[in-house]
Design an enzyme around this catalytic site. Structure first.
Site, PDB file in Angstrom:
ATOM      1  N   GLU A 120      -4.557   4.931  -9.669  1.00  0.00           N
ATOM      2  CA  GLU A 120      -4.380   5.745  -8.254  1.00  0.00           C
ATOM      3  C   GLU A 120      -3.267   6.782  -8.745  1.00  0.00           C
ATOM      4  O   GLU A 120      -2.263   6.652  -9.041  1.00  0.00           O
ATOM      5  CB  GLU A 120      -4.194   4.924  -7.380  1.00  0.00           C
ATOM      6  CG  GLU A 120      -4.390   5.366  -5.895  1.00  0.00           C
ATOM      7  CD  GLU A 120      -3.780   4.499  -4.821  1.00  0.00           C
ATOM      8  OE1 GLU A 120      -4.500   4.777  -3.620  1.00  0.00           O
ATOM      9  OE2 GLU A 120      -3.112   3.484  -5.064  1.00  0.00           O
ATOM     10  N   ALA A 253       3.483  -1.951  -6.714  1.00  0.00           N
ATOM     11  CA  ALA A 253       2.331  -2.614  -7.039  1.00  0.00           C
ATOM     12  C   ALA A 253       1.165  -1.570  -6.846  1.00  0.00           C
ATOM     13  O   ALA A 253       1.149  -0.552  -6.500  1.00  0.00           O
ATOM     14  CB  ALA A 253       2.459  -3.726  -5.984  1.00  0.00           C
ATOM     15  N   MET A 254      -0.072  -2.341  -7.492  1.00  0.00           N
ATOM     16  CA  MET A 254      -1.226  -1.618  -7.209  1.00  0.00           C
ATOM     17  C   MET A 254      -2.248  -2.490  -7.038  1.00  0.00           C
ATOM     18  O   MET A 254      -2.441  -3.660  -7.741  1.00  0.00           O
ATOM     19  CB  MET A 254      -1.237  -0.676  -8.332  1.00  0.00           C
ATOM     20  CG  MET A 254      -2.806  -0.038  -8.706  1.00  0.00           C
ATOM     21  SD  MET A 254      -3.034   1.215  -7.169  1.00  0.00           S
ATOM     22  CE  MET A 254      -4.812   1.348  -6.895  1.00  0.00           C
ATOM     23  N   GLU A 255      -3.438  -2.212  -5.990  1.00  0.00           N
ATOM     24  CA  GLU A 255      -4.307  -3.109  -5.766  1.00  0.00           C
ATOM     25  C   GLU A 255      -5.558  -3.267  -6.375  1.00  0.00           C
ATOM     26  O   GLU A 255      -6.726  -3.493  -5.851  1.00  0.00           O
ATOM     27  CB  GLU A 255      -4.599  -2.780  -4.083  1.00  0.00           C
ATOM     28  CG  GLU A 255      -5.200  -1.309  -4.093  1.00  0.00           C
ATOM     29  CD  GLU A 255      -4.383  -0.225  -3.553  1.00  0.00           C
ATOM     30  OE1 GLU A 255      -4.876   0.837  -3.254  1.00  0.00           O
ATOM     31  OE2 GLU A 255      -3.122  -0.373  -4.043  1.00  0.00           O
ATOM     32  N   ASN A 256      -5.427  -2.900  -7.608  1.00  0.00           N
ATOM     33  CA  ASN A 256      -6.826  -3.021  -8.396  1.00  0.00           C
ATOM     34  C   ASN A 256      -7.788  -4.319  -8.198  1.00  0.00           C
ATOM     35  O   ASN A 256      -6.920  -5.139  -8.003  1.00  0.00           O
ATOM     36  CB  ASN A 256      -6.391  -3.171  -9.940  1.00  0.00           C
ATOM     37  CG  ASN A 256      -5.358  -2.137 -10.470  1.00  0.00           C
ATOM     38  OD1 ASN A 256      -5.410  -1.058 -10.375  1.00  0.00           O
ATOM     39  ND2 ASN A 256      -4.049  -2.517 -10.771  1.00  0.00           N
ATOM     40  N   HIS A 287       0.437  -7.262   1.045  1.00  0.00           N
ATOM     41  CA  HIS A 287       0.103  -5.907   1.285  1.00  0.00           C
ATOM     42  C   HIS A 287      -1.176  -5.628   0.278  1.00  0.00           C
ATOM     43  O   HIS A 287      -2.031  -5.183   0.680  1.00  0.00           O
ATOM     44  CB  HIS A 287       1.452  -4.904   0.850  1.00  0.00           C
ATOM     45  CG  HIS A 287       0.919  -3.585   1.100  1.00  0.00           C
ATOM     46  ND1 HIS A 287       1.388  -2.672   1.841  1.00  0.00           N
ATOM     47  CD2 HIS A 287       0.292  -2.612   0.252  1.00  0.00           C
ATOM     48  CE1 HIS A 287       0.867  -1.349   1.776  1.00  0.00           C
ATOM     49  NE2 HIS A 287       0.192  -1.399   0.683  1.00  0.00           N
ATOM     50  N   GLU A 288      -1.033  -6.180  -1.031  1.00  0.00           N
ATOM     51  CA  GLU A 288      -1.963  -5.730  -1.946  1.00  0.00           C
ATOM     52  C   GLU A 288      -3.084  -6.666  -1.751  1.00  0.00           C
ATOM     53  O   GLU A 288      -4.119  -6.209  -2.126  1.00  0.00           O
ATOM     54  CB  GLU A 288      -1.194  -5.855  -3.368  1.00  0.00           C
ATOM     55  CG  GLU A 288      -0.161  -5.163  -3.503  1.00  0.00           C
ATOM     56  CD  GLU A 288      -0.191  -3.562  -3.420  1.00  0.00           C
ATOM     57  OE1 GLU A 288      -1.441  -2.991  -3.540  1.00  0.00           O
ATOM     58  OE2 GLU A 288       0.710  -2.779  -3.251  1.00  0.00           O
ATOM     59  N   HIS A 291      -5.214  -5.350   0.720  1.00  0.00           N
ATOM     60  CA  HIS A 291      -6.401  -4.013   0.226  1.00  0.00           C
ATOM     61  C   HIS A 291      -7.568  -4.649  -0.423  1.00  0.00           C
ATOM     62  O   HIS A 291      -8.252  -3.638  -0.576  1.00  0.00           O
ATOM     63  CB  HIS A 291      -5.460  -3.244  -0.922  1.00  0.00           C
ATOM     64  CG  HIS A 291      -4.552  -2.256  -0.312  1.00  0.00           C
ATOM     65  ND1 HIS A 291      -4.975  -1.144   0.473  1.00  0.00           N
ATOM     66  CD2 HIS A 291      -3.123  -1.871  -0.868  1.00  0.00           C
ATOM     67  CE1 HIS A 291      -3.969  -0.308   0.563  1.00  0.00           C
ATOM     68  NE2 HIS A 291      -2.785  -0.904  -0.066  1.00  0.00           N
ATOM     69  N   GLU A 310      -3.072   2.521   3.412  1.00  0.00           N
ATOM     70  CA  GLU A 310      -1.950   2.237   3.069  1.00  0.00           C
ATOM     71  C   GLU A 310      -1.115   1.985   4.342  1.00  0.00           C
ATOM     72  O   GLU A 310      -0.469   0.852   4.544  1.00  0.00           O
ATOM     73  CB  GLU A 310      -0.859   3.393   2.539  1.00  0.00           C
ATOM     74  CG  GLU A 310      -1.287   3.723   1.105  1.00  0.00           C
ATOM     75  CD  GLU A 310      -1.585   2.596   0.313  1.00  0.00           C
ATOM     76  OE1 GLU A 310      -0.881   1.500   0.434  1.00  0.00           O
ATOM     77  OE2 GLU A 310      -2.127   2.483  -0.796  1.00  0.00           O
TER      78      GLU A 310
END
Length: 813
Positions: A120, A253-256, A287-288, A291, A310
């Protein structure tokens, strides 16, 4: 930025003329040589020659339906001469595993490294030729060949793993239809802790030696999924959910989808973890996980609606965390961090609407900021208060059901909530998301009525007449009133005499309130901790605007000296810490008095919020009180036995009073825990001797300070008033290196927004010349905002300078 602009000029065109069905990807990953060979089969339909996105990939062959075809690389476009086409493109290519923190990159840890992806917003193109655009959803089938002693993680479970000599080939299940930026690949030596619950396999994956911190995040992930399944009315869509701790990571963090990545400090919890980090971990996981529905299942059509992803995740994470940990008072934390951060950022002329037009690649990353997260989430909270919780939830459920596995825009969500609530949602939200800034409501008495007038609030004090539809909550003579104010001035009838009044009850609104000559009636109102927070929070903003005098503000702070509640006390401490970074002499005595009194109050409290706050306030008192710093520094000899939330304060006090650089840096390097490293990192920027801070900053360009810690190092150094010169000196000499390590992410823009207003004090003209000479287009918005805030800070300091001798002595009660 290396993300070129040409791919953006054809965004809308490609939506009309091209449709992608699937990607079948084979990657041969040589982790030791940091390279990979790829083959991708893309099933698609196109009305004309196919244009794909590709960055730093060496393409060797392209076939269309099995036949070789001409192709050309131009910038970041891979143009394939297909003409009108329907079928499969086969592309052979090669790439390198990057040293940057974006794309398919190397993430080092003590004793080794892994390769992990961060795509992202527009970096999937760094691992495979693709239509790297959120609206072009497709199914992904991934097969990876690598050394047989390595582990491979992706979005879905593996369906087979075959040994071929010294190599192994791992094949993964096909994903649901999803956007390219959600694809994940991790290759390296992982240790996994797994647990199955309600048909879903949960796994925390760490590098060797870190798996002891997995239990708490596993529990939070399970509870979060349960909460969101119930709230959204839709089951989690995949058979597994990985939580991957990445040792080097630019983001939090990242919501993959199905394989969420985290900084280690935002995921792992052990016996030495503080309450502060437990709160961080639970919020980030929630949060993730949110998503996985809002962002993954339903995705924005284009980055203009990034905020929808977001903001909603930020808001929903607070809901989930509040349900899991009610004693933490999550909504108080939400207001102090998310709402307050957004109000501050949105008080500048150099702000942007929640819904922002994305015209260039760098703007995508720059809009991952306090507006996209905090303001959007706060406006959504205001909307929920306006429509009612049940109606709001019904609208969200309807939205997710209607658009699952596809794309939607903000208007689609407002339509569903409006249908569920019958309220004027589209009209209200259109104003709030398309217009920058927010109002300040001036409240006065006029002919026995409450007069409320609105105008835009700006730190600069500049008058700007504009109106918003403001959902006002008001506690008037003990009774609660609600109204939608959509004009410049409103008169509210009062039955009888005005005895007490408070607007923005429990701070559900995204606006500030100034009471013209009637604060005595505000203090007579029934005030919750959120209400008392709101009064001092607004007053702090009015000081910087010049609406409130500094001595008046300090008198109000004095009123909070014996505050018993967590939120108002934390807010005053935050304010005093920020003021110390700006005007240490003017604020030192007030800060000492407040923090000493609060530490006495907190000494006997054992709840987790109080434990957290005691540690925070101890660290802040150590910076302004040399006697307290010396006393606290003596606890360093028993550091391992100290309460986890006190450890950062002990390190800061030790550094401040002893000036011992070697011990602090030795501990930073030797500690394996990310939180422990962060504590000693804080010590490295706490010295009174600026040459020691310079020495710490000098390590940032080496392997001795991790890339992901550079941001924290600079933020901490800029907040140390003794180290302003050292910080600016380092930044000015290392700006090119900073640009390089943060290429492809928006970190540098946000970092400059936060630090320029501090290290720039007294050198505004020098900074203007520097940034005029050293163009940094990917951080343009951040630099402009930072320079504006610098002017506001310097104007404030001039006002304080005029009255400093009068206000540094705070009267005893």
């Amino acid at each position: 930025m290396s993300i070129g602009s040409n791919s953006f000029t054809r965004v809308l065109e490609s939506q009309r003329t091209l449709k992608v069905e699937s990607y079948d990807i084979f990657l041969d990953v040589d982790l030791s040589k940091l390279r990979f060979d790829g083959k991708v089969k893309i099933r698609l339909e196109s009305e004309a020659d196919v244009k794909l996105d590709a960055v730093d990939l060496e393409v060797s062959q392209v076939k269309a339906n099995g036949s070789p075809v001409k192709y050309q690389m131009s910038g970041e476009d891979l143009s394939v001469k297909t003409g009108k086409f329907s079928g499969t493109l086969d592309i052979d290519y090669r790439g390198t595993i990057s040293e940057k923190l974006v794309g398919f990159y190397k993430a080092a840890y003590d004793g080794g490294y892994i390769a992990s992806t961060q795509f992202e917003a527009a970096s999937a193109r760094r691992m495979l030729p693709s239509i790297d655009h959120p609206a072009h959803k497709a199914e992904f089938k991934l097969t990876v060949k690598t050394d047989k002693d390595l582990d491979v993680i992706s979005n879905t479970p593996s369906v087979s793993s075959k040994i071929e000599g010294t190599k192994k080939v791992v094949e993964f299940q096909k994903t649901p239809r999803m956007s390219t930026y959600l694809l994940y690949l991790g290759v390296g030596k992982f240790v996994e802790v797994k647990e199955k619950h309600d048909g879903v396999e949960y796994a925390v994956a760490t590098v060797p030696g870190k798996s002891s911190g997995a239990k708490f995040p596993l529990d939070v992930a399970k509870q979060s999924v349960q909460f969101f399944e119930k709230y959204f009315g839709i089951k989690y869509a995949l058979p597994k959910l990985h939580l991957v701790a990445v040792p080097e990571f630019a983001a939090g963090a990242m919501e993959n989808w199905g394989a969420i990545t985290f900084r280690e400090i935002a995921l792992l919890i052990d016996k030495d973890s503080s309450v502060r980090i437990k709160k961080l971990v639970s919020e980030v996981i929630a949060h993730e996980v949110s998503h996985q529905w809002f962002g993954n299942l339903v995705t924005m059509k284009w980055w203009d609606d990034l905020w929808l992803n977001e903001s909603f995740a930020t808001f929903m994470a607070a809901k989930a965390e509040d349900a899991m940990f009610p004693k933490w008072r999550t909504w108080e934390e939400f207001v102090r961090l998310d709402t307050a951060g957004a109000l501050s950022r949105d008080s500048l002329l150099n702000t942007h609407p929640i819904e922002v037009k994305v015209n260039s690649p760098s703007e995508i990353e720059e809009v991952f900021d306090d507006i996209s997260y905090g303001k959007g989430a706060s406006v959504i909270r205001m909307l929920e208060a306006y429509t009612g919780e049940e109606n709001f939830m019904k609208g969200v459920r309807s939205y997710l059901q209607k658009y699952k596995y596809s794309n939607a825009a903000g208007i689609d969500l407002w339509t569903q909530i409006e249908e569920a609530s019958k309220a004027q949602v589209k009209r209200v939200m259109s104003e709030w998301i398309k217009k920058p800034g927010y109002p300040v409501l001036s409240v006065s008495l006029k002919s026995g009525k409450i007069a409320v007038r609105q105008e835009r609030f700006l730190f600069s004090g500049r008058a700007e007449k504009t109106t918003w539809p403001v959902p006002i909550t008001m506690r008037l003579n003990g009774a609660t009133k609600r109204l939608l104010m959509d004009k410049e001035e409103e008169l509210v009838d009062v039955p009888g005499k005005v005895e007490s009044v408070k607007l923005n009850v429990d701070q559900t609104g995204f606006y500030r309130v100034h009471y013209d000559g009637i604060y005595d009636k505000v203090w007579k109102a029934e005030l919750s901790p959120l209400d008392r927070y709101g009064i001092i929070s607004d007053s702090y903003a009015f000081v910087f605007q010049g609406r409130t005098r500094f001595d008046e503000y300090l008198a109000l702070v004095d009123r909070y000296t014996n505050e018993q509640e967590y939120l108002p006390a934390y807010e005053v401490s935050d304010q005093l810490a920020s003021l110390y970074a700006l005007a240490p002499k003017a604020i030192a005595e007030a800060s000492k008095k407040f923090h000493r009194a609060q530490l006495k109050i907190l000494a006997s409290k054992t709840d987790e919020n109080s434990v957290l706050l005691r540690g925070v306030m101890s660290g802040r008192l150590a910076l302004v009180d040399e006697d307290y710093a010396r006393e606290t520094a003596t606890k360093f000899k028993d550091y391992e036995k100290a309460e986890p939330d006190m450890k950062a304060a002990i390190v800061a006090a030790y550094a401040r009073s002893k000036g011992d650089f070697d011990t602090v840096i030795k501990n930073y390097k030797s500690r394996s825990s990310e939180e422990e490293k962060t504590r000693f990192l804080g010590g490295l920027v706490s010295y009174k001797d600026s040459s020691l801070v310079s020495r710490a900053l000098g390590l940032a360009g080496s392997e001795e300070i991790r890339k992901q810690h550079v941001q924290s190092l600079l933020l901490g150094a800029s907040r140390n008033p003794d180290a302003r010169d050292a910080t600016w000196s380092w930044v000015s000499k290392n700006i090119d290196w900073l640009r390089k390590i943060y290429e492809g992410v928006g970190t540098l823009s946000r970092l400059l927004t936060a630090t320029i207003p501090l290290f720039g004090i007294g050198r505004a003209e020098e900074l203007k010349r520097f940034f005029a000479t050293n163009k940094i287009p990917e951080a343009g918005m951040g630099i402009e905002a930072g320079m504006e805030r610098l002017k506001i800070n310097e104007d404030f300091l001039r006002r304080v300078g005029e009255t400093e001798q009068q206000v540094i002595q705070v009267p005893e009660r």
